[in-house]
Scaffold this motif. Structure first.
Motif, PDB file in Angstrom:
ATOM      1  N   PRO A 150       0.841  -1.192   0.000  1.00  0.00           N
ATOM      2  CA  PRO A 150       0.000   0.000   0.000  1.00  0.00           C
ATOM      3  C   PRO A 150       0.878   1.243   0.000  1.00  0.00           C
ATOM      4  O   PRO A 150       1.969   1.238   0.560  1.00  0.00           O
ATOM      5  N   GLN A 151       0.396   2.313  -0.628  1.00  0.00           N
ATOM      6  CA  GLN A 151       1.207   3.511  -0.783  1.00  0.00           C
ATOM      7  C   GLN A 151       0.502   4.741  -0.231  1.00  0.00           C
ATOM      8  O   GLN A 151      -0.654   5.008  -0.571  1.00  0.00           O
ATOM      9  N   TRP A 152       1.194   5.482   0.630  1.00  0.00           N
ATOM     10  CA  TRP A 152       0.695   6.734   1.191  1.00  0.00           C
ATOM     11  C   TRP A 152       0.909   7.869   0.203  1.00  0.00           C
ATOM     12  O   TRP A 152       1.956   7.940  -0.441  1.00  0.00           O
ATOM     13  N   ASN A 153      -0.057   8.795   0.126  1.00  0.00           N
ATOM     14  CA  ASN A 153       0.162   9.957  -0.732  1.00  0.00           C
ATOM     15  C   ASN A 153       0.990  11.014  -0.010  1.00  0.00           C
ATOM     16  O   ASN A 153       1.383  10.832   1.143  1.00  0.00           O
ATOM     17  N   TYR A 154       1.240  12.125  -0.675  1.00  0.00           N
ATOM     18  CA  TYR A 154       2.208  13.118  -0.183  1.00  0.00           C
ATOM     19  C   TYR A 154       1.807  13.749   1.137  1.00  0.00           C
ATOM     20  O   TYR A 154       2.667  14.169   1.915  1.00  0.00           O
ATOM     21  N   ASP A 155       0.509  13.862   1.413  1.00  0.00           N
ATOM     22  CA  ASP A 155       0.099  14.506   2.659  1.00  0.00           C
ATOM     23  C   ASP A 155      -0.476  13.546   3.689  1.00  0.00           C
ATOM     24  O   ASP A 155      -0.979  13.970   4.728  1.00  0.00           O
ATOM     25  N   GLY A 156      -0.371  12.239   3.420  1.00  0.00           N
ATOM     26  CA  GLY A 156      -0.831  11.242   4.379  1.00  0.00           C
ATOM     27  C   GLY A 156      -2.328  11.105   4.481  1.00  0.00           C
ATOM     28  O   GLY A 156      -2.830  10.457   5.402  1.00  0.00           O
ATOM     29  N   SER A 157      -3.062  11.657   3.529  1.00  0.00           N
ATOM     30  CA  SER A 157      -4.524  11.618   3.606  1.00  0.00           C
ATOM     31  C   SER A 157      -5.139  10.471   2.828  1.00  0.00           C
ATOM     32  O   SER A 157      -6.298  10.113   3.063  1.00  0.00           O
ATOM     33  N   ARG A 158      -4.378   9.889   1.910  1.00  0.00           N
ATOM     34  CA  ARG A 158      -4.924   8.840   1.049  1.00  0.00           C
ATOM     35  C   ARG A 158      -3.943   7.689   0.926  1.00  0.00           C
ATOM     36  O   ARG A 158      -2.732   7.864   1.056  1.00  0.00           O
ATOM     37  N   ILE A 159      -4.496   6.527   0.666  1.00  0.00           N
ATOM     38  CA  ILE A 159      -3.687   5.320   0.498  1.00  0.00           C
ATOM     39  C   ILE A 159      -4.173   4.599  -0.750  1.00  0.00           C
ATOM     40  O   ILE A 159      -5.386   4.454  -0.965  1.00  0.00           O
ATOM     41  N   ALA A 160      -3.228   4.170  -1.565  1.00  0.00           N
ATOM     42  CA  ALA A 160      -3.548   3.379  -2.750  1.00  0.00           C
ATOM     43  C   ALA A 160      -3.196   1.924  -2.493  1.00  0.00           C
ATOM     44  O   ALA A 160      -2.102   1.633  -2.007  1.00  0.00           O
ATOM     45  N   ILE A 161      -4.126   1.032  -2.774  1.00  0.00           N
ATOM     46  CA  ILE A 161      -3.828  -0.396  -2.701  1.00  0.00           C
ATOM     47  C   ILE A 161      -4.139  -1.029  -4.053  1.00  0.00           C
ATOM     48  O   ILE A 161      -4.952  -0.513  -4.831  1.00  0.00           O
ATOM     49  N   VAL A 162      -3.478  -2.131  -4.323  1.00  0.00           N
ATOM     50  CA  VAL A 162      -3.603  -2.799  -5.611  1.00  0.00           C
ATOM     51  C   VAL A 162      -4.361  -4.103  -5.437  1.00  0.00           C
ATOM     52  O   VAL A 162      -4.064  -4.894  -4.529  1.00  0.00           O
ATOM     53  N   ALA A 163      -5.331  -4.321  -6.294  1.00  0.00           N
ATOM     54  CA  ALA A 163      -6.051  -5.586  -6.364  1.00  0.00           C
ATOM     55  C   ALA A 163      -5.998  -6.052  -7.810  1.00  0.00           C
ATOM     56  O   ALA A 163      -6.857  -5.690  -8.628  1.00  0.00           O
ATOM     57  N   GLU A 164      -4.945  -6.771  -8.137  1.00  0.00           N
ATOM     58  CA  GLU A 164      -4.695  -7.304  -9.474  1.00  0.00           C
ATOM     59  C   GLU A 164      -4.572  -6.188 -10.511  1.00  0.00           C
ATOM     60  O   GLU A 164      -3.543  -5.543 -10.580  1.00  0.00           O
ATOM     61  N   THR A 165      -5.604  -5.896 -11.303  1.00  0.00           N
ATOM     62  CA  THR A 165      -5.500  -4.872 -12.341  1.00  0.00           C
ATOM     63  C   THR A 165      -6.166  -3.558 -11.935  1.00  0.00           C
ATOM     64  O   THR A 165      -6.269  -2.639 -12.743  1.00  0.00           O
ATOM     65  N   THR A 166      -6.591  -3.463 -10.684  1.00  0.00           N
ATOM     66  CA  THR A 166      -7.334  -2.294 -10.203  1.00  0.00           C
ATOM     67  C   THR A 166      -6.598  -1.644  -9.047  1.00  0.00           C
ATOM     68  O   THR A 166      -5.983  -2.319  -8.227  1.00  0.00           O
ATOM     69  N   ILE A 167      -6.668  -0.308  -8.979  1.00  0.00           N
ATOM     70  CA  ILE A 167      -6.129   0.442  -7.848  1.00  0.00           C
ATOM     71  C   ILE A 167      -7.300   1.026  -7.070  1.00  0.00           C
ATOM     72  O   ILE A 167      -8.202   1.642  -7.656  1.00  0.00           O
ATOM     73  N   LEU A 168      -7.302   0.808  -5.757  1.00  0.00           N
ATOM     74  CA  LEU A 168      -8.342   1.355  -4.883  1.00  0.00           C
ATOM     75  C   LEU A 168      -7.748   2.505  -4.084  1.00  0.00           C
ATOM     76  O   LEU A 168      -6.746   2.336  -3.391  1.00  0.00           O
ATOM     77  N   ILE A 169      -8.355   3.672  -4.194  1.00  0.00           N
ATOM     78  CA  ILE A 169      -7.895   4.860  -3.472  1.00  0.00           C
ATOM     79  C   ILE A 169      -8.806   5.085  -2.281  1.00  0.00           C
ATOM     80  O   ILE A 169     -10.022   5.263  -2.433  1.00  0.00           O
ATOM     81  N   HIS A 170      -8.222   5.076  -1.076  1.00  0.00           N
ATOM     82  CA  HIS A 170      -8.989   5.209   0.150  1.00  0.00           C
ATOM     83  C   HIS A 170      -8.615   6.474   0.903  1.00  0.00           C
ATOM     84  O   HIS A 170      -7.460   6.918   0.874  1.00  0.00           O
ATOM     85  N   ASP A 171      -9.578   7.030   1.587  1.00  0.00           N
ATOM     86  CA  ASP A 171      -9.324   8.087   2.552  1.00  0.00           C
ATOM     87  C   ASP A 171      -8.673   7.443   3.771  1.00  0.00           C
ATOM     88  O   ASP A 171      -9.206   6.484   4.335  1.00  0.00           O
ATOM     89  N   ALA A 172      -7.517   7.984   4.195  1.00  0.00           N
ATOM     90  CA  ALA A 172      -6.747   7.354   5.265  1.00  0.00           C
ATOM     91  C   ALA A 172      -7.332   7.593   6.643  1.00  0.00           C
ATOM     92  O   ALA A 172      -6.900   6.971   7.610  1.00  0.00           O
TER      93      ALA A 172
END
Length: 406
Positions: free
Chosen positions: A38-60
């Motif tokens: 999982p990857q944190w964005n520049y301000d720590g507010s969002r996280i990207a996770i990978v599910a095979e061919t899809t990226i899910l962007i979540h509010d942290a």
């Protein structure tokens, strides 16, 4: 033949033998448990996770799924946020790199040019350039103009398993798994290479710089943490990250347990690592173990920018970890945010590293010293946006909230 070209040939052969070319999220590569962290964005507010061919962007800070980024036709092998805004780049086995705007889910660029799976992405510190690495036999390292999507240069450099720019942006550190190299951050010309190690005592999958760019730390699949002098790439010290460590990774009974899933320099002058068996360990710079916590087996994890929060994906977390976590997704992979081992000392160390104006730092120190964590939170929330980096404010708030809840 220069050593970058030699690496291209050697690592391509090694990757075929040990990893294979299949890289579906959540499966193994040649018996090696591969996951995109999982990857944190520049301000720590969002996280990207990978599910095979899809990226899910979540509010942290909540359980809100903001966007699903879809468009890749094969497994996504890496994702990386811009250091200055909410652009997100994704690399795929479909041989493309896509750049998205994370605030809306809009696709900005579809970058083509690689003719093999793209395994690694890193942004330049000013976010003007993207560096990508593929599995090509030649011309595997691409530099892109991140504004236009145009290729600026290509280099024969072999397949890279991790890469990171130095804090000043002048140097790019790269790991070929068995050894490290430093490249010029502007030209990608080689500067220095650490002597190639014998397989497979130190297969380094993650690396990070310290704040002043003088040292690099790596984490390996056999459970080893290594500190390197960044000027010479000489080894400073090594120590095991978990009890599953075995000297030769080929002899590890279960690599999913020994694998160091992320490693970082903490704000409080410590080194911290998280392993697949759920071991969190902190050491001082002399390599003395300061603290160990068990959070339960996990698939992958990543530390936040200032090392106060840990995004953990998959596995089975312990009851203690669940008690201080926030569920972020209903997808087949659980994602949780932990604040391991919060303390006033850690809070003060992060505050000192934020570079806040002296009056702000003194106010925070006074509130921390009096254990008035509600006041700490109030002061953080009242700060103007330019007072401290937003990622630092996010980590400060997370630790203060954890302390308040104790």
């Amino acid at each position: 033949m220069n050593w970058l070209k030699l690496h291209s040939l050697l690592w391509t052969a090694l990757s075929i033998l040990l990893f294979g070319l299949s890289a579906e999220h959540g499966v193994t590569q040649g018996g090696f448990p591969f996951f995109v962290a999982p990857q944190w964005n520049y301000d720590g507010s969002r996280i990207a996770i990978v599910a095979e061919t899809t990226i899910l962007i979540h509010d942290a800070a909540s359980d809100t799924l903001l966007y699903r980024l879809e468009g890749h036709t094969d497994a996504i092998l890496d994702v990386a946020w811009s250091p200055v805004d909410n652009r997100l780049a994704s690399a795929s086995a479909d041989q493309t790199v896509k750049v998205w705007y994370g605030d809306t889910g809009t696709l900005l660029h579809n970058l083509t040019g690689h003719n093999e799976p793209v395994t690694q992405i890193v942004w330049s510190p000013d976010s003007m350039r993207l560096i990508t690495s593929g599995r090509e036999n030649r011309l595997s390292l691409f530099m892109w103009n991140a504004q236009t999507g145009v290729i600026e240069s290509t280099t024969a450099a072999g397949t890279i398993v991790d890469a990171a720019f130095s804090p000043n942006g002048e140097t790019l550190a790269i790991s070929y798994s068995l050894d490290l190299a430093l490249l010029d951050g502007q030209t990608l010309e080689p500067i220095i290479e650490q002597p190639r190690a014998m397989c497979c005592s130190n297969r380094m999958e993650y690396l990070a710089w310290n704040s002043d760019g003088s040292q690099i730390v790596t984490g390996s699949i056999n459970g080893l943490v290594t500190i390197w002098d960044a000027a010479t790439l000489n080894q400073v010290r090594q120590f095991p990250a978990n009890d599953n460590y075995v000297q030769d990774s080929r002899d590890v009974p279960d690599l999913s347990l020994s694998w160091v899933r992320d490693v970082a320099f903490g704000a409080d002058s410590t080194i911290q690592a998280v392993s697949g068996d759920g071991t969190l360990r902190h050491w001082d710079m002399a390599g003395n173990l300061l603290q160990e916590t068990q959070i339960g087996r996990l698939d992958t994890a990543s530390w936040s920018t200032y090392g106060a929060q840990l995004a953990v994906q998959g596995g089975t977390l312990s009851a203690a970890a669940l008690a201080q976590s926030e569920m972020l997704t209903e997808s087949r992979e659980t994602l949780q945010i932990l604040v391991p081992d919060p303390s006033p000392e850690r809070l003060q160390a992060i505050a000192a590293q934020c570079g806040a104006p002296l009056t702000v730092e003194r106010g925070l120190d006074a509130a921390i010293a009096s254990a008035d964590y509600a006041d700490v939170i109030a002061q953080i929330d009242a700060l103007p946006a330019e007072a401290i980096p937003p990622a630092c404010a996010a980590d400060l708030r997370a630790v203060a909230e954890a302390m308040q809840g104790q």
